[in-house]
Design a protein around this motif. Sequence first.
Motif, PDB file in Angstrom:
ATOM      1  N   ILE A  80       0.822  -1.107  -0.090  1.00 36.17           N
ATOM      2  CA  ILE A  80       0.008  -0.034  -0.019  1.00 36.17           C
ATOM      3  C   ILE A  80       0.780   1.308   0.043  1.00 36.17           C
ATOM      4  CG2 ILE A  80      -1.777   1.383   1.091  1.00 36.17           C
ATOM      5  CD1 ILE A  80      -2.733  -1.259   2.450  1.00 36.17           C
ATOM      6  N   GLU A  81       0.797   2.144  -0.918  1.00 40.47           N
ATOM      7  CA  GLU A  81       1.559   3.094  -0.883  1.00 40.47           C
ATOM      8  C   GLU A  81       0.946   4.445  -0.264  1.00 40.47           C
ATOM      9  OE1 GLU A  81       4.526   3.484  -2.537  1.00 40.47           O
ATOM     10  OE2 GLU A  81       4.584   1.170  -3.212  1.00 40.47           O
ATOM     11  N   PRO A  82       1.423   5.419   0.045  1.00 38.41           N
ATOM     12  CA  PRO A  82       0.858   6.526   0.756  1.00 38.41           C
ATOM     13  C   PRO A  82       0.059   7.327  -0.422  1.00 38.41           C
ATOM     14  CG  PRO A  82       3.340   6.610   0.782  1.00 38.41           C
ATOM     15  CD  PRO A  82       3.173   5.420   0.317  1.00 38.41           C
ATOM     16  N   PRO A  83      -0.976   8.095  -0.058  1.00 42.44           N
ATOM     17  CA  PRO A  83      -1.479   8.911  -0.993  1.00 42.44           C
ATOM     18  C   PRO A  83      -0.570  10.055  -1.586  1.00 42.44           C
ATOM     19  CG  PRO A  83      -2.368   9.590   1.146  1.00 42.44           C
ATOM     20  CD  PRO A  83      -1.485   8.142   1.242  1.00 42.44           C
ATOM     21  N   ALA A  84      -0.560  10.383  -2.838  1.00 45.22           N
ATOM     22  CA  ALA A  84       0.233  11.597  -3.434  1.00 45.22           C
ATOM     23  C   ALA A  84      -0.120  12.682  -2.745  1.00 45.22           C
ATOM     24  CB  ALA A  84      -0.390  11.670  -5.015  1.00 45.22           C
ATOM     25  N   ALA A  85       1.010  13.428  -2.470  1.00 46.87           N
ATOM     26  CA  ALA A  85       0.976  14.881  -2.070  1.00 46.87           C
ATOM     27  C   ALA A  85       0.027  15.784  -2.933  1.00 46.87           C
ATOM     28  CB  ALA A  85       2.091  15.366  -1.799  1.00 46.87           C
ATOM     29  N   ARG A  86      -0.861  16.599  -2.318  1.00 41.45           N
ATOM     30  CA  ARG A  86      -1.858  17.334  -3.188  1.00 41.45           C
ATOM     31  C   ARG A  86      -1.166  18.757  -3.284  1.00 41.45           C
ATOM     32  NH1 ARG A  86      -7.865  15.678  -2.218  1.00 41.45           N
ATOM     33  NH2 ARG A  86      -7.200  13.596  -2.364  1.00 41.45           N
TER      34      ARG A  86
END
Length: 107
Positions: A101-107
């Motif tokens: 599980i990858e962390p969510p992309a920075a916004r």
Amino acid sequence: MKFIFRVQIRTEHTEQEYVDAWRKGSAAIQKSAGAKGTVLYRNLDEPGTLIAIAEWESKEARDIAMKKLHSESAEIQNTLDRHKEFGDIEVIGNFEEVARIEPPAAR
């Protein structure tokens, strides 16, 4: 594939002694075909306890590399075995990734 082992530093030695010997041995091992790096971690909850995680292309690549390294010169043998003087080693085993599980992309 990850090869993982646990180390308990012996009371008559220091963690730094182990780390220095581990670096030299790991440097020799990482020259082998299929080696993809290695990291040593300190257990924050258990002083004197380390975990090593070495990444390999496959278990077979590691097995071949270790067999080849153990037939090398006495100097290589001493380098590979030196870290065993400073800590008691427990092999945890060979592991392959099942899911990630990858962390969510920075916004």
